[in-house]
Design an enzyme around this catalytic site. Sequence first.
Site, PDB file in Angstrom:
ATOM      1  N   ASN A  11       0.876  -1.179   0.000  1.00 35.71           N
ATOM      2  CA  ASN A  11       0.000   0.000   0.000  1.00 35.71           C
ATOM      3  C   ASN A  11       0.911   1.226   0.000  1.00 35.71           C
ATOM      4  O   ASN A  11       1.452   1.591   1.034  1.00 35.71           O
ATOM      5  CB  ASN A  11      -0.885  -0.035   1.252  1.00 35.71           C
ATOM      6  CG  ASN A  11      -1.717   1.231   1.390  1.00 35.71           C
ATOM      7  OD1 ASN A  11      -1.841   1.999   0.448  1.00 35.71           O
ATOM      8  ND2 ASN A  11      -2.287   1.441   2.572  1.00 35.71           N
ATOM      9  N   TRP A  12       1.054   1.826  -1.180  1.00 37.90           N
ATOM     10  CA  TRP A  12       2.008   2.940  -1.296  1.00 37.90           C
ATOM     11  C   TRP A  12       1.447   4.245  -0.737  1.00 37.90           C
ATOM     12  O   TRP A  12       2.174   5.234  -0.658  1.00 37.90           O
ATOM     13  CB  TRP A  12       2.419   3.121  -2.754  1.00 37.90           C
ATOM     14  CG  TRP A  12       3.443   2.116  -3.215  1.00 37.90           C
ATOM     15  CD1 TRP A  12       4.040   1.138  -2.458  1.00 37.90           C
ATOM     16  CD2 TRP A  12       4.003   1.998  -4.524  1.00 37.90           C
ATOM     17  NE1 TRP A  12       4.926   0.427  -3.221  1.00 37.90           N
ATOM     18  CE2 TRP A  12       4.924   0.941  -4.496  1.00 37.90           C
ATOM     19  CE3 TRP A  12       3.795   2.692  -5.726  1.00 37.90           C
ATOM     20  CZ2 TRP A  12       5.651   0.551  -5.630  1.00 37.90           C
ATOM     21  CZ3 TRP A  12       4.512   2.305  -6.849  1.00 37.90           C
ATOM     22  CH2 TRP A  12       5.428   1.244  -6.791  1.00 37.90           C
ATOM     23  N   LYS A  13       0.146   4.274  -0.454  1.00 36.15           N
ATOM     24  CA  LYS A  13      -0.476   5.513   0.057  1.00 36.15           C
ATOM     25  C   LYS A  13      -0.149   6.658  -0.919  1.00 36.15           C
ATOM     26  O   LYS A  13      -0.062   6.428  -2.117  1.00 36.15           O
ATOM     27  CB  LYS A  13      -0.012   5.781   1.483  1.00 36.15           C
ATOM     28  CG  LYS A  13      -0.188   4.547   2.375  1.00 36.15           C
ATOM     29  CD  LYS A  13       0.028   4.810   3.820  1.00 36.15           C
ATOM     30  CE  LYS A  13      -0.157   3.497   4.579  1.00 36.15           C
ATOM     31  NZ  LYS A  13      -0.112   3.666   6.020  1.00 36.15           N
ATOM     32  N   HIS A  98      -9.564   1.448   4.385  1.00 40.06           N
ATOM     33  CA  HIS A  98      -8.335   1.700   5.141  1.00 40.06           C
ATOM     34  C   HIS A  98      -8.619   2.738   6.228  1.00 40.06           C
ATOM     35  O   HIS A  98      -9.365   3.690   6.000  1.00 40.06           O
ATOM     36  CB  HIS A  98      -7.229   2.185   4.200  1.00 40.06           C
ATOM     37  CG  HIS A  98      -5.894   2.203   4.870  1.00 40.06           C
ATOM     38  ND1 HIS A  98      -5.537   3.192   5.751  1.00 40.06           N
ATOM     39  CD2 HIS A  98      -4.864   1.335   4.838  1.00 40.06           C
ATOM     40  CE1 HIS A  98      -4.323   2.936   6.224  1.00 40.06           C
ATOM     41  NE2 HIS A  98      -3.898   1.801   5.686  1.00 40.06           N
ATOM     42  N   GLU A 170      -5.581  -4.393  10.590  1.00 40.44           N
ATOM     43  CA  GLU A 170      -4.604  -3.327  10.766  1.00 40.44           C
ATOM     44  C   GLU A 170      -4.928  -2.527  12.028  1.00 40.44           C
ATOM     45  O   GLU A 170      -5.748  -1.588  11.974  1.00 40.44           O
ATOM     46  CB  GLU A 170      -4.618  -2.384   9.555  1.00 40.44           C
ATOM     47  CG  GLU A 170      -4.215  -3.054   8.260  1.00 40.44           C
ATOM     48  CD  GLU A 170      -3.595  -2.057   7.283  1.00 40.44           C
ATOM     49  OE1 GLU A 170      -2.513  -2.350   6.780  1.00 40.44           O
ATOM     50  OE2 GLU A 170      -4.176  -0.985   7.065  1.00 40.44           O
ATOM     51  N   SER A 210       3.228  -1.619  10.540  1.00 41.24           N
ATOM     52  CA  SER A 210       4.669  -1.697  10.802  1.00 41.24           C
ATOM     53  C   SER A 210       5.231  -3.090  10.543  1.00 41.24           C
ATOM     54  O   SER A 210       6.119  -3.557  11.258  1.00 41.24           O
ATOM     55  CB  SER A 210       4.987  -1.218  12.226  1.00 41.24           C
ATOM     56  OG  SER A 210       4.562   0.128  12.395  1.00 41.24           O
ATOM     57  N   GLY A 231       2.861  -0.894   4.258  1.00 37.83           N
ATOM     58  CA  GLY A 231       2.968   0.504   3.841  1.00 37.83           C
ATOM     59  C   GLY A 231       4.423   0.901   3.676  1.00 37.83           C
ATOM     60  O   GLY A 231       5.051   0.655   2.636  1.00 37.83           O
ATOM     61  N   GLY A 232       4.997   1.500   4.711  1.00 33.46           N
ATOM     62  CA  GLY A 232       6.350   2.062   4.650  1.00 33.46           C
ATOM     63  C   GLY A 232       7.390   1.101   4.095  1.00 33.46           C
ATOM     64  O   GLY A 232       8.249   1.499   3.288  1.00 33.46           O
TER      65      GLY A 232
HETATM   66  P1  PGA Z   1       2.703   0.619   7.585  1.00 32.79           P
HETATM   67  O1  PGA Z   1       1.250   0.828   6.909  1.00 32.79           O
HETATM   68  O2  PGA Z   1       3.238  -0.692   7.059  1.00 32.79           O
HETATM   69  O3  PGA Z   1       3.506   1.798   7.116  1.00 32.79           O
HETATM   70  O4  PGA Z   1       2.501   0.597   9.061  1.00 32.79           O
HETATM   71  C1  PGA Z   1       0.389  -0.248   6.685  1.00 32.79           C
HETATM   72  C2  PGA Z   1      -0.920   0.250   6.106  1.00 32.79           C
HETATM   73  O5  PGA Z   1      -1.396   1.326   6.497  1.00 32.79           O
HETATM   74  O6  PGA Z   1      -1.519  -0.416   5.247  1.00 32.79           O
END
Ligand code: PGA
Length: 249
Positions: A11-13, A98, A170, A210, A231-232
């Site tokens: 999920n690149w946001k 999300h 999540e 995370s 995400g990150g």
């Molecule tokens: P994160 O985000 O891995 O940066 O914690 C996950 C997400 O929001 O899907």
Amino acid sequence: MPVIRSIVAANWKMHKTAADTAAFFDAFLPLSASLPPEIEIVVAPPFTAIAEASKRLRGTRILLGAQTMHWDLEGPFTGEVSAPMLLEFRVSHVILGHSERRAACDETDRTVNLKVRTALAQGLTPIVAVGESGNERSAGRTDDRVVAQTRAAFAGVPAAELARVTIAYEPIWAIGTGRNCDPEEADRVMATIRGSLDGLDETPILYGGSMKPENVAAYMAKPNVNGGLVGGASLDPTGFAMLIANAAR
Ligand code: PGA
């Protein structure tokens, strides 16, 4: 217990332009050739990079996702994107509900449900995100919260259709904070999610919050964890490839 496929979804946001996306795949595609074939890989870039991603992913094993969509197929919805617009670019997955969209973009249990039903009707795989806030966890409301969100998201969806969806657990307090949920506790909540509706026995349930190359194996070792929504740690091609490799160990 049925064997459920494993999925790692990026999920690149609101990260990466189309040019950044091209650079990511220049580095990631050569690495992806040696990644374990049993892990399904999905990448969900921003809308403006979907055309570029679609071009790069043609003929590869990597599936293309979107980060949201509207429930109507067309109409007067300024700024929105519909399922047919995604399908035109061979998008196969769409993240719905999300927590960032629930908090900042007025996404509700009702609109998540409308979107889920449209996604299924259009042949897209919804990745439905559920999870509790830090306050809800402290108040002992985690299980109630995820069960309510899961039931609301799939209201009116026949049990037989639920094998076609994906759920992401999540915990909101773990997203982007570096404070990942203890894998044992995540597995417990994910079992609760699986038990909240008939028809979820074969549904992949992903952990998100995370997730990193260093902690993914501890999640994958748990019986109710079928992968991750990342995400990150999905933004760097080498790190993301390492995370997928470690998911299979
Ligand atoms: P994160 O985000 O891995 O940066 O914690 C996950 C997400 O929001 O899907």
